[in-house]
Design an enzyme around this catalytic site. Structure first.
Site, mmCIF file in Angstrom:
data_model
loop_
_atom_site.group_PDB
_atom_site.id
_atom_site.type_symbol
_atom_site.label_atom_id
_atom_site.label_comp_id
_atom_site.label_asym_id
_atom_site.label_seq_id
_atom_site.Cartn_x
_atom_site.Cartn_y
_atom_site.Cartn_z
ATOM 1 N N CYS A 7 -8.643 6.773 5.371
ATOM 2 C CA CYS A 7 -9.061 5.415 5.063
ATOM 3 C C CYS A 7 -10.264 5.492 4.128
ATOM 4 O O CYS A 7 -11.122 6.386 4.249
ATOM 5 C CB CYS A 7 -9.425 4.687 6.359
ATOM 6 S SG CYS A 7 -10.333 3.145 6.125
ATOM 7 N N ASP A 44 0.834 -1.202 0.000
ATOM 8 C CA ASP A 44 0.000 0.000 0.000
ATOM 9 C C ASP A 44 0.871 1.254 0.000
ATOM 10 O O ASP A 44 1.568 1.539 0.983
ATOM 11 C CB ASP A 44 -0.886 -0.053 1.249
ATOM 12 C CG ASP A 44 -1.871 1.093 1.354
ATOM 13 O OD1 ASP A 44 -1.847 1.993 0.487
ATOM 14 O OD2 ASP A 44 -2.678 1.088 2.304
#
Length: 489
Positions: free
Chosen positions: A215, A177
């Site tokens: 997020c 990520d």
């Protein structure tokens, strides 16, 4: 695949002898460009991938010495092979190197390295953060390195013991990520290089504003323009090409649930603008699946996989997105986050949950993963042990140990012998090789683990301090179950 790490049978290295004439160096450089162009045009690995730069750009930026990145290259090649030959590749997020080892031992073929988990409990700042890019930018590469080091130790142990690795290799490819790149295109370029140096096989970049990154399941997300998001994908691909590694690039869009945009400069973004501005100057936009589809179509030529971050597990929504992408790019692979942020039993029945991933695979979602599996597994397992230990003491721990022994017998779980698991026996072998087999200070022989977990006898006490006869217990023959004693460590 060749050793140049770009999947080519034709070398693109430009190393030249100091004795070569200028004409020879020029000819070698031209040949390297031709080989790279041939590779991009004819290797199926690059089918459907566009580059807005030239082979000459790559060779100019590569430098005079091309450093090999073996783990990244092997991982990228392995992941690509799996994506082409498996119905789909499923993975869990690993928070530690040991969790990654357990995943490979259990049979998973890839590992996900989550920025959320790094923020929560594995970042270089030593802090517990929410998923808002608050941690140092090299934290995910460092977790990739830590995971690969753990896998390497497992590989060394098994190789030294003459054992075959699970699935023929311990080095499962890492999908890492990169969040929103921690800045602009140059930051994305450098971060991609750091991921490759750490051995990542695939790296994903999302289209949020890095300074306001959230997020995907939080509010307040701000998208950058489609143009800027594409440029970060180009930066990532360029970094991989410069480093000579066929690293996969995954593009993630948060447009489904984002409602803010940095700029309306890109015509592709304007149809989603509402005309309103925020106090910070952001443009308000209409989020939703159509906005996500528009972004996915824009990213597809520059990415190996497309990921649309969603707010709930919905097969029909997933099919709508997949159909829209495949109408224009029929062979484009997709990725799906089977997120712990979804309340699965509240949203779906058991039958739908059971067929969820195979159904996604039939739509073209080739990589499916549970991002925060490591975080939740770590926290729940420790909470349950601590809760039992508080009320029952060693009985609670003994139950955990018995469960470990059953897993060892039935499924090949190895961490119950924790000394061997972390490499004690391996370093005993190293010490014996160094000493020519004469070392008297090896660690595993004479340990409680060897005596109580492996059937070996403990090292005898020194004759200078013999055990008094009155303290010697009577010899009792014990069965295997009675030998399952905790080590006391």
């Amino acid at each position: 695949m060749s050793a140049n790490g770009n999947g080519s049978r034709h070398s693109t290295k430009t190393h030249s002898s100091p004795s070569m004439s200028p004409e020879e160096k020029t000819a070698q450089y031209a040949l390297a460009q031709d080989c790279l162009n041939y590779e991009w045009e004819h290797n199926p690995r690059w089918q459907g991938i566009e580059r807005s730069y030239t082979a000459e750009d790559v060779l100019r930026l590569r430098g005079s010495v091309q450093i090999e990145h073996t783990l990244a290259r092997l991982g990228a090649e392995r992941l690509w092979e799996l994506l082409q030959t498996e119905p789909y590749v499923n993975a869990l997020g690993a928070l530690t190197g040991n969790q990654a080892v357990q995943q490979v031992q259990a049979g998973l073929k890839a590992i996900y390295v989550s920025g959320w988990q790094v923020a929560a409990d594995a970042n270089n700042a030593g802090q517990m953060y929410p998923d808002q890019s608050l941690y140092p930018a090299d934290s995910v590469p460092n977790l990739c390195r830590r995971i690969n080091n753990a896998l390497q130790r497992a590989d060394q142990l098994h190789h030294a013991e003459g054992k075959v690795a699970p699935g023929q290799t311990w080095f499962a490819p890492l999908v890492a990520d990169a969040e929103a790149g921690f800045g602009g295109t140059l930051n994305a370029f450098e971060l991609m290089k750091g991921m490759i140096e750490a051995g990542a096989a695939c790296v994903h970049f999302e289209d949020q504003l890095s300074s306001a990154k959230k997020c995907g399941h939080l509010g307040g997300k701000v998208l950058v323009s489609t143009t800027e998001a594409v440029q970060k994908l180009v930066a990532a691909r360029l970094a991989a090409d410069v480093m000579g590694v066929p690293t996969l690039v995954m593009a993630r869009t948060d447009a489904d649930s984002a409602h803010l945009l940095t700029s309306d400069i890109d015509l592709r973004d304007r149809k989603f603008c509402t005309g309103e501005r925020t106090a910070e100057g952001f443009f308000r936009i209409k989020g939703g699946i159509e906005s996500a589809i528009a972004r996915g179509l824009a990213y597809a030529p520059y990415a190996d996989l497309i990921w649309c971050e969603t707010s709930h597990p919905d097969l029909e929504e997933a099919r709508h997105f997949a159909d829209a992408i495949h109408a224009k790019y029929p062979d484009k692979m997709l990725a799906y986050n089977c997120s712990p942020s979804f309340n699965w039993r509240k949203k779906l029945d058991e039958e739908t949950i059971a067929r969820f991933q195979p159904e996604l695979a039939r739509m073209g979602y080739k990589f499916q993963f549970v991002t925060l599996a490591g975080f939740h597994a770590l926290n729940l397992s420790m909470f349950e042990l601590a809760r039992g230990y508080k009320s029952e003491g060693m009985s609670a721990y003994s139950r955990l140990q018995e469960k470990e022994f059953r897993s060892e017998t039935q499924f090949g779980y190895e961490a119950v012998k924790h000394q061997r698991f972390v490499g004690t026996g391996y370093f005993d072998q190293v010490q014996q090789v160094i000493s020519g087999g004469l070392a008297s200070t090896t660690a595993l022989e004479g340990s409680t683990e060897a005596a109580q977990f492996g059937g070996a006898k403990p090292r005898p006490r020194s004759e200078d301090s013999p055990t008094p006869a009155s303290q010697i217990p009577p010899r009792i023959e014990v069965g295997p179950e009675e030998m399952l004693l905790p080590s006391g460590d």
